[in-house]
Design an enzyme around this catalytic site. Structure first.
Site, mmCIF file in Angstrom:
data_model
loop_
_atom_site.group_PDB
_atom_site.id
_atom_site.type_symbol
_atom_site.label_atom_id
_atom_site.label_comp_id
_atom_site.label_asym_id
_atom_site.label_seq_id
_atom_site.Cartn_x
_atom_site.Cartn_y
_atom_site.Cartn_z
ATOM 1 N N GLU A 89 26.848 45.906 45.876
ATOM 2 C CA GLU A 89 26.693 46.603 44.599
ATOM 3 C C GLU A 89 25.393 46.265 43.874
ATOM 4 O O GLU A 89 24.998 45.102 43.775
ATOM 5 C CB GLU A 89 27.882 46.257 43.699
ATOM 6 C CG GLU A 89 28.006 47.153 42.501
ATOM 7 C CD GLU A 89 29.460 47.514 42.203
ATOM 8 O OE1 GLU A 89 29.708 48.063 41.132
ATOM 9 O OE2 GLU A 89 30.330 47.255 43.045
ATOM 10 N N PHE A 171 38.810 55.770 42.326
ATOM 11 C CA PHE A 171 39.640 54.610 41.970
ATOM 12 C C PHE A 171 41.074 55.033 41.640
ATOM 13 O O PHE A 171 41.392 55.349 40.496
ATOM 14 C CB PHE A 171 39.012 53.887 40.770
ATOM 15 C CG PHE A 171 37.941 52.887 41.138
ATOM 16 C CD1 PHE A 171 37.097 53.107 42.198
ATOM 17 C CD2 PHE A 171 37.795 51.728 40.396
ATOM 18 C CE1 PHE A 171 36.106 52.194 42.530
ATOM 19 C CE2 PHE A 171 36.811 50.802 40.718
ATOM 20 C CZ PHE A 171 35.965 51.023 41.785
#
Length: 316
Positions: A89, A171
């Site tokens: 990330e 998500f």
């Protein structure tokens, strides 16, 4: 055959962890990390030396470079165990800065290459803001593959498809959390389970849109709260699953059937959808859940990145 083995027939299973010592037990194809998972890992005695070694070896470098070197070190350890790709990330504090995101992503890739890792084994994770999606579009054009995370809405997924990003991570669990909290005492867990789960429905809509219109971007459901959500998305291109839920799947012999099917999606009568920047921002703003969860997710990842920095400064 247990549920984990059955799931692997339809879907690429990805481990969602920074705790790479757990990986070999579940034999995932890929793995994902984020600042929160790395922060959790370095607080364990077996991983603390990795951070200390990084800080000592690169003493005097900027804190953001030390951060990148630490997450790449974890990524390399993970890649020594799995056959596929690792997602790493970019600092969430850059989520609204396209240029800075591109620069940071390029440095992360260079650090991996310096360790002998091929570029195709790395996915750069970027928050699904308009600026993040634009950064991903530029990176993909340069041959750097991306994983767009903190994705909660159909609009975000459409924009990612237009940008031809490699992969998205919708998500599931955080969408479920929001709707459950909104419903309060009226929430009926049994009625909202499996295929009726709002997080599951969101991923199904994205998957069907991508397959119906030939969009190559891979769909990887993420952030699960229970096994039912995972099983309801069997057939998704990939699913990234935390070790505790991987263990539950491995312990169960309940049947798993394909729930998402690319051939079935091709038969659906769906409208073509595209967004320019103004349309994207309006659609995202109109979705209260996605707006709130995106902002909340960026804040949480940014806070954990800051804590990780503080730990590294203290260790220096």
């Amino acid at each position: 055959m247990n549920q984990l083995e059955a799931l692997k027939q339809f879907t690429t299973v990805v481990a969602d962890t920074g705790d790479f010592r757990q990986l070999s037990a579940f034999q995932p194809q890929d793995a994902t990390t984020n600042p929160s998972l790395i922060l959790k890992a370095v607080q364990k005695s077996e991983y603390a030396p990795l951070m200390q070694e990084c800080v000592t070896r690169w003493k005097g470098r900027s804190i953001d470079e030390l951060m990148d070197r630490l997450i790449v070190r974890f990524g390399c350890e993970i890649l020594s165990i799995i056959p596929g790709r690792v997602s790493t990330e970019v600092d969430a504090r850059l989520s609204f800065d396209t240029e800075a995101t591109v620069a940071r992503a390029e440095r992360i890739v260079e650090l991996y290459q310096a360790e002998g890792v091929h570029i195709d084994r790395v996915l750069i994770k970027i928050a699904s803001t308009w600026e993040g999606i634009e950064a991903a579009r530029q990176l993909e054009q340069r041959g750097i593959h991306t994983n767009l995370t903190l994705l909660f809405s159909f609009a975000q997924a459409v924009a990612c498809g237009q940008a031809r990003v490699q992969l998205i991570s919708p998500f599931v669990g955080r969408i479920y959390d929001w709707y459950k909290k909104q419903a309060g005492a009226s929430w009926n867990e049994a009625e909202m389970a499996g295929a009726n789960d709002p997080g599951v429905q969101s991923v199904r809509a994205i998957y069907n849109h991508y397959k119906r219109f030939g969009i190559k971007t891979e769909v990887m459901g993420a952030s699960f709260r229970n096994v039912g959500q995972i099983v309801a998305l069997a057939g998704s291109d990939l699913l990234t699953i935390a070790p505790d839920l991987l263990a539950k799947l491995a312990e169960s012999s309940e049947p798993v059937q394909r729930a998402l099917d690319p051939q079935a999606a091709l038969q659906l009568d769906l409208p073509a959808v595209t967004y320019d920047e103004a349309g994207f921002r309006y659609a995202l703003n109109a979705d209260a859940m996605a707006t709130e969860k995106l902002a909340e997710g960026i804040r949480a990842f940014a806070a954990d990145a800051a804590k990780l920095e503080q730990m590294m400064v203290a260790a220096a």
